[in-house]
Design an enzyme around this catalytic site. Structure first.
Site, PDB file in Angstrom:
ATOM      1  NE  ARG A 100      28.825   8.647  34.808  1.00  0.00           N
ATOM      2  CZ  ARG A 100      28.698   7.325  34.806  1.00  0.00           C
ATOM      3  NH1 ARG A 100      29.136   6.614  35.812  1.00  0.00           N
ATOM      4  NH2 ARG A 100      28.120   6.719  33.799  1.00  0.00           N
ATOM      5  CG  LEU A 218      33.495   0.318  20.984  1.00  0.00           C
ATOM      6  CD1 LEU A 218      34.273  -0.426  19.902  1.00  0.00           C
ATOM      7  CD2 LEU A 218      32.006   0.055  20.851  1.00  0.00           C
ATOM      8  N   GLY A 219      33.410   0.330  25.969  1.00  0.00           N
ATOM      9  CA  GLY A 219      34.003  -0.083  27.237  1.00  0.00           C
ATOM     10  C   GLY A 219      33.314  -1.353  27.675  1.00  0.00           C
ATOM     11  CG  ASN A 220      32.223  -4.330  31.332  1.00  0.00           C
ATOM     12  OD1 ASN A 220      32.267  -5.274  30.541  1.00  0.00           O
ATOM     13  ND2 ASN A 220      31.755  -4.451  32.560  1.00  0.00           N
ATOM     14  N   GLY A 221      30.515  -1.237  29.299  1.00  0.00           N
ATOM     15  CA  GLY A 221      29.275  -0.763  28.678  1.00  0.00           C
ATOM     16  C   GLY A 221      29.665  -0.160  27.335  1.00  0.00           C
ATOM     17  NE  ARG A 250      24.199  -2.547  31.085  1.00  0.00           N
ATOM     18  CZ  ARG A 250      25.011  -1.479  31.171  1.00  0.00           C
ATOM     19  NH1 ARG A 250      25.519  -0.938  30.084  1.00  0.00           N
ATOM     20  NH2 ARG A 250      25.280  -0.962  32.345  1.00  0.00           N
ATOM     21  CG  MET A 292      37.973  -7.242  22.865  1.00  0.00           C
ATOM     22  SD  MET A 292      36.736  -8.441  22.286  1.00  0.00           S
ATOM     23  CE  MET A 292      35.269  -7.444  22.155  1.00  0.00           C
ATOM     24  CD  GLU A 342      40.504   5.216  25.359  1.00  0.00           C
ATOM     25  OE1 GLU A 342      41.501   5.068  26.086  1.00  0.00           O
ATOM     26  OE2 GLU A 342      39.482   5.818  25.736  1.00  0.00           O
ATOM     27  CD  GLU A 393      32.857   8.605  30.812  1.00  0.00           C
ATOM     28  OE1 GLU A 393      33.625   7.626  30.926  1.00  0.00           O
ATOM     29  OE2 GLU A 393      31.631   8.519  30.939  1.00  0.00           O
TER      30      GLU A 393
END
Ligand code: AMP
Length: 407
Positions: A100, A218-221, A250, A292, A342, A393
């Protein structure tokens, strides 16, 4: 020496079908070993059996107290862990290593076989991704030292967005300055947006070329993308991953003049403001928590700060759903993915409730059902399908790498 004809007792020549996926961060090395000849979640169309994944793990605290010394030692640890499972890196079944790489700039728009020249090109992109690309390059160098004979493939987080039209990729600033310094929208999370948009088409029983999808990673980023017929036409992250949605730490979109204002009025330096907007903003900046689940617990106890953080997060999300509905014109599906997408029925519902005039009808009951497979959470009459599609990913990187080296 005479050649001996093949007999039944002799093993067939080994076919190399395994791909080692490496994701090297500044202080961690994540890995997965996948066998591309075995059924994976995509080939099984959402079923939960996944025999393609042979091994996975993470080496953390690289270069820190209590951790291994460097990335070289980390990869040796990975090699040892794999060997102990009979999956050593010296196996003839290993076809490639897929890396990656966060930033491919405008130079890399596809998975790329790594050569010395490619490594130095990735190094030239370090100013665009000062935190990520150096770690990615280190991972590549160490893996090439360990198996110099093995094809290594770089898969770029920006690549899926490289087909964006100029109207979406250009910032409206002085063109000469923008071009000279590479200032434009690149977008990130591209492997996830690519994977999820295709998996969403599959869930609808369609080809990617037939559907328009809004993907909400929608993850931490967090980032949104508008995908028309399999091609990304807009995405919310920009020159860096700071732009767009509200994230764990962020800010996402703000007036750029906030930076000048804080420099002039608060006397903050560029690095202070960088740190503020990337590390101390978003959910954590608004309520002190970036998870969350914790925010949900606090809201249940009538915590006003947590409620505000949730509301700001969801408001931004709705704005992007509306914007990308207009960009696409016709939307066939909205897909939620990554940790929040998710798992948080509350975020999904709050983001889409009341959007019936846009043809979006989320089904509260279906939405509340937990699950690990790709699924629909819209009503049966909804014009726009709403889907929860777990991202993968590593599988996407492995597939892209394998498609490049497959005999
Ligand atoms: P990711 O970056 O995709 O690993 O997502 C991480 C984020 O997902 C965490 O910071 C949490 O905010 C969120 N998350 C994970 N599990 C849940 C859950 N069960 N409910 C709500 N949010 C979750």
């Amino acid at each position: 020496m005479s050649t001996v004809p093949f007999t039944k007792e002799e093993p067939d020549p080994v076919t190399a079908t395994r791909v080692l996926v490496l994701n090297s961060g500044s202080s961690s090395l994540k890995y997965q070993l996948l066998d591309m000849a075995r059924p994976s979640p995509t080939t099984l169309n959402g079923a939960e059996t996944d025999s393609s994944r042979l091994a996975s793990g993470i080496v953390e605290r690289i270069g820190e107290a209590g951790g291994v010394a460097d990335h070289s030692a980390a990869l040796k640890q990975v090699a040892d862990e794999l060997s102990s499972q009979g999956l050593g890196l010296d196996s003839p079944e290993l076809a490639a290593v897929g890396h990656r790489v966060v930033h491919g700039g405008t130079r890399f728009t596809e998975p790329t076989l790594i050569t010395d020249e490619v490594v130095s090109e990735i190094e030239k992109l370090v100013p665009l991704a000062p935190l990520h690309n150096p770690a990615n390059v280190t991972g590549i160098k160490v893996a090439r030292e360990l198996r110099p004979d093995l094809p290594q493939v770089a898969v770029f987080d920006t690549a899926f967005h490289s087909g964006m039209p100029e109207a979406a990729a250009r910032y409206a600033i002085d063109r000469a300055t923008a071009d000279r310094y590479g200032v434009r929208r690149y977008g990130f999370h591209g492997t996830s947006h690519a994977y999820v948009s295709r998996a969403t088409a599959a869930l609808l029983g369609k080809e990617p070329s037939e559907v328009n999808v809004i993907v909400l990673h929608l993850g931490n980023g967090a980032s949104a993308s508008a995908v028309r017929g399999g091609v990304c036409v807009d995405t919310s992250m920009g020159l860096t991953p700071l732009e767009g949605l509200v994230m764990g730490t962020r800010s996402g979109d703000i007036d750029p003049a906030v930076v000048f204002h804080l420099a002039r009025v608060a006397g903050l330096g560029v690095d202070d403001i960088d740190n503020l907007l990337n590390k101390r903003s978003g959910l954590v900046g608004l309520c002190g928590d970036n998870d969350m689940r914790e925010i949900g617990r606090r809201i249940a106890e009538d915590d006003a700060d947590a409620q505000l953080a949730f509301d700001v997060y969801v408001h931004r999300l709705r704005k992007y759903v509306g914007a990308y509905s207009a960009v696409l014109g016709r939307v066939d599906a909205i897909a939620f993915t990554a940790g929040v997408g998710e798992n948080s029925a509350a975020v999904r519902e709050a983001a889409l409730i009341g959007l019936e005039p846009l043809g979006i009808e989320i089904d509260a009951v279906r939405n509340a059902v937990r699950g690990s497979a790709a699924r629909l959470v819209s009503t049966r009459t909804s014009r726009v399908a709403v889907a929860v599609v777990p991202t993968d990913e590593e599988l996407e990187i492995a597939q892209q790498a394998y498609s490049l080296v497959r005999p």
